[in-house]
Enzyme design. Structure first.
Site, PDB file in Angstrom:
ATOM      1  CB  THR A 231      -0.867  -0.023   1.279  1.00 26.22           C
ATOM      2  OG1 THR A 231      -1.767  -1.113   1.174  1.00 26.22           O
ATOM      3  CG2 THR A 231      -1.637   1.263   1.507  1.00 26.22           C
ATOM      4  NE  ARG A 259      -9.739  -6.671   3.490  1.00 23.04           N
ATOM      5  CZ  ARG A 259      -8.670  -5.871   3.504  1.00 23.04           C
ATOM      6  NH1 ARG A 259      -8.374  -5.162   2.443  1.00 23.04           N
ATOM      7  NH2 ARG A 259      -7.894  -5.796   4.552  1.00 23.04           N
ATOM      8  CG  ASP A 262      -6.187   0.064   6.991  1.00 21.40           C
ATOM      9  OD1 ASP A 262      -6.055  -0.849   6.142  1.00 21.40           O
ATOM     10  OD2 ASP A 262      -5.237   0.769   7.365  1.00 21.40           O
ATOM     11  CB  THR A 282       0.721   0.261   5.079  1.00 21.70           C
ATOM     12  OG1 THR A 282       0.823  -0.972   4.346  1.00 21.70           O
ATOM     13  CG2 THR A 282       2.033   0.488   5.823  1.00 21.70           C
ATOM     14  N   GLY A 283      -1.029  -2.151   6.419  1.00 22.27           N
ATOM     15  CA  GLY A 283      -0.955  -3.400   7.178  1.00 22.27           C
ATOM     16  C   GLY A 283      -2.262  -4.163   7.110  1.00 22.27           C
ATOM     17  N   GLY A 285      -5.610  -4.655   7.329  1.00 21.31           N
ATOM     18  CA  GLY A 285      -6.651  -3.641   7.424  1.00 21.31           C
ATOM     19  C   GLY A 285      -7.688  -3.891   8.497  1.00 21.31           C
TER      20      GLY A 285
HETATM   21  N1  ASP Z   1      -4.158  -1.870   4.746  1.00 21.17           N
HETATM   22  C1  ASP Z   1      -4.407  -2.434   3.448  1.00 21.17           C
HETATM   23  C2  ASP Z   1      -5.718  -3.167   3.476  1.00 21.17           C
HETATM   24  O1  ASP Z   1      -5.997  -3.801   4.453  1.00 21.17           O
HETATM   25  C3  ASP Z   1      -3.343  -3.372   3.006  1.00 21.17           C
HETATM   26  C4  ASP Z   1      -1.948  -2.922   3.261  1.00 21.17           C
HETATM   27  O2  ASP Z   1      -1.711  -1.823   3.719  1.00 21.17           O
HETATM   28  O3  ASP Z   1      -1.035  -3.679   2.972  1.00 21.17           O
HETATM   29  O4  ASP Z   1      -6.426  -3.137   2.501  1.00 21.17           O
END
Ligand code: ASP
Length: 364
Positions: A231, A259, A262, A282-283, A285
């Site tokens: 992201t 789906r 975040d 990022t992470g 979500g």
């Molecule tokens: N946060 C993003 C999501 O959950 C994915 C990511 O940041 O890697 O869609």
């Protein structure tokens, strides 16, 4: 899981500079806000701190698995994005313009999970999410489930500035975007072989694995977290003292059934408020939504009197306790910034008034 910082991040860094003369001043841990002598050290009125911090996703990013060519490609694209943001700020442009300029570059690069190079859903499609927020007005815009918008961050900004709404999804968002002149592309534009293969591997792994427990949302199928997310996001303090933040993503590989994570959720993946800070996350979500990460950092500063660094650490530690992995970039009104993450790496970088870009990838 605990939030981890690069050594250089441990000190409280501040961006301090004036038009022309510029310096990235690194203060010792525990140092307070810009002091009066720092503010009046140079002629030409008060110093105007400005700073720009970006991320290109957090996840399992390990030195041992990275080729030198690939690492160089990441570093160069992140540097380019920092330069794009800096160029806007140097000329006295709005932080929102810097955020969009940098994110568009990263969306157009197949290296990141946003725009071109977005991950695939379980159905083999790409569905993109984005958001942006203006810390001065608390206006915000977001879009989710986009299949044809080349640069989702541009659409988020249009939602913010040219609609009475904050969030639009799917076909409706695309119709609005096309009326406002955003570029629509054939969904095939987003295809990259690498992301396609990633989906195939994910599906195979999932077939072999035991069914997921509800308590193990982070690792569908009980799999280890082997994803590289990618992201992209940016946070900015501009020369007017305004904070802004933006985030853009393709979500998670193999996501199902509409789906949404975040990234397009104001307060979870993105938040900006001139009173406190600007944040882009990022992470995983689901965990960032449940922890309302971006707004919680702002709230810890506003109501809890925490510094940016303390607030970011505190909130990310909470995400980790729930079982979520990821990171964030954040900046406050004085130019302090933080880039914590609890994964093995996070693509990230910052630039201050001296225009010198700094890029980091790994934890160590
Ligand atoms: N946060 C993003 C999501 O959950 C994915 C990511 O940041 O890697 O869609």
């Amino acid at each position: 899981l605990r939030s981890q910082f690069m050594g250089a991040d441990r000190s409280r860094r501040k961006f301090i500079g004036t038009a022309g003369a510029a310096a990235l001043v690194s203060c010792l841990p525990g140092a307070g806000p810009l002091n009066a002598s720092a503010r009046t050290r140079q002629k030409g009125g008060p110093l105007k701190p400005f700073g720009f911090v970006i991320h290109g996703g957090a996840g399992t990013i390990e030195r041992a698995k990275m080729t030198p060519e690939r690492e160089a490609a990441y570093r160069s694209k992140l540097t380019e994005a920092l330069a794009a943001g800096f160029e806007v700020l140097r000329k006295g442009g709005a932080g929102l313009d810097a955020v969009v300029a940098a994110i568009v570059l990263l969306e157009d690069s197949p290296l990141f999970n946003a725009g071109k190079g977005a991950v695939f859903t379980a159905d083999g499609t790409n569905e993109l999410d984005s958001s942006i927020m203006d810390g001065r007005t608390l206006k915000a815009g977001a879009a989710a489930g986009l299949k044809r918008v080349k640069n989702p961050i541009r659409l988020a900004r249009l939602v913010m500035e040219q609609s009475p709404h904050v969030m639009m999804v799917g076909d409706g968002a695309e119709t609005f975007g096309s009326q406002k002149g955003v570029e629509l592309v054939d969904p095939k534009y987003f295809y990259t072989e690498e992301r396609w293969q990633q989906l195939q591997r994910r599906k195979e792994e999932e077939q072999k694995a035991t069914p997921p427990k509800q308590s193990d949302l982070r690792t569908p199928g009980g799999l280890p977290d082997d994803k590289k997310f990618g992201t992209v996001g940016a946070v900015c303090l501009d020369r007017e003292g305004n904070l802004s933040a933006g985030t853009s993503t393709g979500g998670m590989t193999n996501k199902r059934f509409g789906r949404v994570g975040d990234s397009p959720i104001i307060g979870a993946g993105t938040y900006a408020n001139n009173e406190t800070c600007a944040v882009s996350c990022t992470g995983d979500g689901e965990y960032f939504i449940r922890s309302v990460v971006a707004h919680d950092i702002s709230a810890a500063m506003k109501y809890g009197g925490k510094s940016l660094r303390e607030a970011a650490d505190l909130v990310l530690a909470g995400v980790g306790r729930l079982g979520g992995g990821g990171g964030l970039v954040a900046i406050d009104g004085r130019g302090n910034f933080a880039m914590p993450f609890n994964t093995s790496g996070m693509y990230r970088g910052w630039v201050g008034p001296d225009g010198k870009p700094h890029v980091q990838i790994y934890k160590d």
